[in-house]
Each structure stands twice: as C-alpha cells, then as structure tokens.
Design a protein around this motif. Structure first.
Motif, mmCIF file in Angstrom:
data_model
loop_
_atom_site.group_PDB
_atom_site.id
_atom_site.type_symbol
_atom_site.label_atom_id
_atom_site.label_comp_id
_atom_site.label_asym_id
_atom_site.label_seq_id
_atom_site.Cartn_x
_atom_site.Cartn_y
_atom_site.Cartn_z
ATOM 1 N N GLY A 51 -0.466 -5.739 -2.579
ATOM 2 C CA GLY A 51 -0.726 -5.236 -4.063
ATOM 3 C C GLY A 51 -0.781 -3.807 -4.344
ATOM 4 N N SER A 52 -1.406 -3.243 -3.119
ATOM 5 C CA SER A 52 -1.524 -1.839 -3.291
ATOM 6 C C SER A 52 -0.441 -1.048 -2.900
ATOM 7 N N VAL A 53 0.735 -1.641 -2.296
ATOM 8 C CA VAL A 53 1.890 -0.762 -1.961
ATOM 9 C C VAL A 53 2.718 -0.392 -3.122
ATOM 10 N N ASP A 54 2.994 0.619 -3.526
ATOM 11 C CA ASP A 54 3.797 1.241 -4.451
ATOM 12 C C ASP A 54 4.900 1.926 -4.012
ATOM 13 N N ILE A 55 6.210 1.622 -4.455
ATOM 14 C CA ILE A 55 7.617 2.139 -4.248
ATOM 15 C C ILE A 55 8.387 2.804 -5.464
ATOM 16 N N ASP A 56 8.908 4.035 -5.591
ATOM 17 C CA ASP A 56 9.499 4.406 -6.795
ATOM 18 C C ASP A 56 10.569 5.459 -6.374
ATOM 19 N N ILE A 64 6.805 6.112 -1.102
ATOM 20 C CA ILE A 64 6.036 5.027 -0.892
ATOM 21 C C ILE A 64 4.469 5.564 -0.835
ATOM 22 N N ARG A 65 3.774 4.456 -1.504
ATOM 23 C CA ARG A 65 2.225 5.071 -1.305
ATOM 24 C C ARG A 65 1.716 3.669 -1.084
ATOM 25 N N ALA A 66 0.430 3.779 -0.403
ATOM 26 C CA ALA A 66 -0.372 2.381 -0.022
ATOM 27 C C ALA A 66 -1.745 3.012 -0.064
ATOM 28 N N GLU A 67 -2.692 1.904 -0.086
ATOM 29 C CA GLU A 67 -4.045 2.287 -0.047
ATOM 30 C C GLU A 67 -4.844 1.239 0.943
ATOM 31 N N ARG A 68 -5.457 1.691 1.982
ATOM 32 C CA ARG A 68 -6.525 0.726 2.654
ATOM 33 C C ARG A 68 -7.876 1.069 2.543
ATOM 34 N N THR A 69 -8.572 0.010 2.130
ATOM 35 C CA THR A 69 -9.850 0.126 1.925
ATOM 36 C C THR A 69 -10.740 -0.640 3.218
ATOM 37 N N LEU A 70 -11.617 -0.328 3.598
ATOM 38 C CA LEU A 70 -12.328 -1.000 4.536
ATOM 39 C C LEU A 70 -13.774 -1.271 4.223
ATOM 40 N N ASN A 102 19.999 -0.747 -6.460
ATOM 41 C CA ASN A 102 19.795 -2.232 -5.404
ATOM 42 C C ASN A 102 18.857 -2.077 -4.395
ATOM 43 N N ILE A 103 18.047 -1.125 -4.476
ATOM 44 C CA ILE A 103 16.962 -1.033 -3.178
ATOM 45 C C ILE A 103 16.044 -2.182 -3.362
ATOM 46 N N ALA A 104 15.587 -2.930 -2.217
ATOM 47 C CA ALA A 104 14.897 -3.864 -2.055
ATOM 48 C C ALA A 104 13.642 -3.716 -1.164
ATOM 49 N N ALA A 105 12.384 -4.385 -1.232
ATOM 50 C CA ALA A 105 11.408 -4.218 -0.323
ATOM 51 C C ALA A 105 10.757 -5.547 -0.063
ATOM 52 N N ASN A 106 10.189 -5.645 1.107
ATOM 53 C CA ASN A 106 9.616 -6.834 1.502
ATOM 54 C C ASN A 106 8.381 -6.397 2.674
ATOM 55 N N TYR A 107 7.271 -6.913 2.199
ATOM 56 C CA TYR A 107 6.138 -6.813 3.427
ATOM 57 C C TYR A 107 5.699 -7.963 4.046
ATOM 58 N N THR A 108 5.776 -7.866 5.264
ATOM 59 C CA THR A 108 5.477 -9.113 6.039
ATOM 60 C C THR A 108 5.006 -8.818 7.311
ATOM 61 N N ASN A 109 3.746 -9.442 7.589
ATOM 62 C CA ASN A 109 3.026 -9.143 8.995
ATOM 63 C C ASN A 109 2.541 -7.684 8.975
ATOM 64 N N GLY A 110 2.316 -7.037 7.983
ATOM 65 C CA GLY A 110 1.894 -5.432 7.918
ATOM 66 C C GLY A 110 2.999 -4.649 8.239
ATOM 67 N N VAL A 111 4.203 -5.088 8.092
ATOM 68 C CA VAL A 111 5.506 -4.157 7.964
ATOM 69 C C VAL A 111 6.182 -4.221 6.769
ATOM 70 N N LEU A 112 6.325 -2.885 6.128
ATOM 71 C CA LEU A 112 7.275 -2.970 5.106
ATOM 72 C C LEU A 112 8.501 -2.500 5.308
ATOM 73 N N SER A 113 9.320 -3.529 4.959
ATOM 74 C CA SER A 113 10.745 -3.185 5.022
ATOM 75 C C SER A 113 11.574 -2.761 3.712
#
Length: 149
Positions: A51-56, A64-70, A102-113
């Motif tokens: 939910g924190s991954v943002d692609i525009d 591509i932006r992402a946020e990680r909070t520990l 037609n750009i598409a994105a998928n996030y699986t097992n810690g890898v954004l494709s």
C-alpha cells in the motif's frame, strides 16, 4: 556472535543518530531488460507494505516511491541494525518508444515488477523492396511533394 564491521556505515549511523538527520530517499536495486515487445523492471523492496508503493508517469518520467517503517521495542538495546527504514525513490526516463498508457505493475514476495510495453511505432518491422521496372509512388511527410519512381 560475529558481525562484520564497516566503519563507514557505522560513521553514517553515528552521524545520523547524533544530528538527528536522515538520509534522503534511498535508491532501490533494480534490473531492467527487454523481452519481445515489452520492458520488464524488477525492483527489490523487501519488507515494504504494498500500500505504500506509489508509481506514476509524468510525461516520459516514471517515478517509483515506497516507504518502509520498522517497529521497535521501547527498551531495545540494539546489537546490530542494518535494515533501512524511510522512503525509497527511483526515477527513469522512458523515452519516446514506450506505450505509457498500458504500463502494469505487480508486487510479489518483496519484488516490484513493472511491465512497460513498447509502442507500435517503435516495434521492428519489415520493409518490402520492389524489384525490376515496376513503377511505384513514395509517400512522404506532409508539406513535401510525393515522388514517382
């Protein structure tokens, strides 16, 4: 327990802790390759909430932006802390040969494709060559005259 010691990493951490500063957006490691009629970008984002991954796309710039909070325990006494938190950022200039609609994105097992299709006008094509004394007309761009061969 043996840990590798990197004095430069430790200096960065100490400076950040003392000054209360935080490094800017971190880069995310990625691979980019072309497969048939599309490009594939794979970026490592382990531990990131999807939910924190943002692609525009703005013009030809893909961001591509992402946020990680520990989460941390209040009374924790750290022995090693190597996992980075904060914001991650990656920007790529796509150029003119891609289909940005037609750009598409998928996030699986810690890898954004991210799949980036090649536009129709940028795909390779075969040009037919006429032989012999055949008469043909070449059509040229607007504003120029057509040429008869």
């Amino acid at each position: 327990m043996a840990l590798n010691f990197d004095p430069f990493r430790e200096l960065d951490r100490a400076t950040e802790a003392l000054l209360g500063t935080r490094q800017g957006p971190r880069l995310m490691p990625m691979d980019l390759y072309r497969e048939n009629d599309h490009y594939v970008l794979s970026a490592d984002l382990p531990g990131i909430d999807p939910g924190s991954v943002d692609i525009d796309v703005d013009g030809q710039l893909l961001t591509i932006r992402a946020e990680r909070t520990l989460t941390t325990a209040e009374n924790a006494k750290w022995i090693a802390r190597e996992r980075m938190s904060g914001s991650f950022l990656r920007q790529l200039n796509l150029g003119q040969g891609v289909d940005i609609e037609n750009i598409a994105a998928n996030y699986t097992n810690g890898v954004l494709s991210v799949t980036i299709p090649v536009s129709e006008r940028a795909k390779p094509r075969k040009i037919e060559v006429a032989a012999g004394n055949e008469q043909e007309t070449l059509t040229v761009k607007e504003g120029q005259k057509s040429v008869d061969a």
